[in-house]
Design a protein around this motif. Structure first.
Motif: not given
Lengths: 108, 108
Positions: B71, B62-63, B65-68, B81, B59, B22, B28, B15
């Motif tokens: 949103k 999206k990354e 968002k994937k790890v939270g 966002y 993209q 990320a 990012r 984790r």
DNA sequence: TTAGTTAATCGTAATATTGCAATGTATAAA
DNA sequence: TTTATACATTGCAATATTACGATTAACTAA
């Protein structure tokens, strides 16, 4: 492409990203935790503990050394790897400051 | 190979590494800083601000968002966002605990 | 010197990431 | 309906990462 466009970002942004990237692999997290617990600082023990091949561990150690999180000292045939205390503190600070930046509120 | 051997590590280690990964790209970091300052939360504004092509920004979003970490909420033709406050707090805590683990001392 | 040990390096295969042009989808405005 | 706008998705090329077998380098012990 495949190469990161570092030129368009600030030195700080690049630095944070580089450090985070070094922490972005479970083997390197495991190595750091092992070194923190100070169960041993020898590469050979890391290989036994973690379960990756010796060249792979060696490569991960190199990465960690590159960003300054650890240092290695030759001791006879062994190499003793340790947390680089000062750098660790500085890096820890760098990330903390970033993580504790407070959002001004949400709009969604 | 080229694929990370996640099976041999703990859920925690994986984790931490996933989250760090990320954060392991300057774009990012720049996106997150922009959203924290909340100059805007629209994807289009991020594209203008950061200087990467729209699909690339999409993209990276999206990354994140994937790890939270963020949103996204659809608002007409725009997508808003935002930092995911609760998750951000949890992730910040997770990393802080790791970074503040004190070494028992150095041997080199 | 020779043999053994430890760890770095080289070379290579498998896979992942980065970046973008082109295209698709969905909503809004005319 | 047609057109415009905002963003996601697809597909692809360039590059990076992960992992390891084989080898090498450096030290130690016999």
């Amino acid at each position: 492409m495949g190469a990161t466009k570092t030129e368009i970002f600030t030195a700080q942004q690049n630095r944070i990203a580089l450090v985070a990237k070094a922490l972005g692999h479970p083997a390197r997290i495991a190595i750091l935790e092992f070194l923190i617990k100070l169960e041993s600082c020898f590469c050979g023990d890391l290989v036994k503990d973690i379960g990756l091949a010796q060249p792979t561990i060696s490569q991960h150690l190199k990465e960690l050394k590159k960003v300054g999180l650890i240092k290695g000292t030759i001791e006879g045939t062994n190499v003793c790897y340790c947390i680089h205390e000062e750098n660790w503190k500085e890096i820890s600070e760098l990330l903390s400051v970033f993580l504790n930046k407070k959002s001004k509120g949400t709009c969604c």
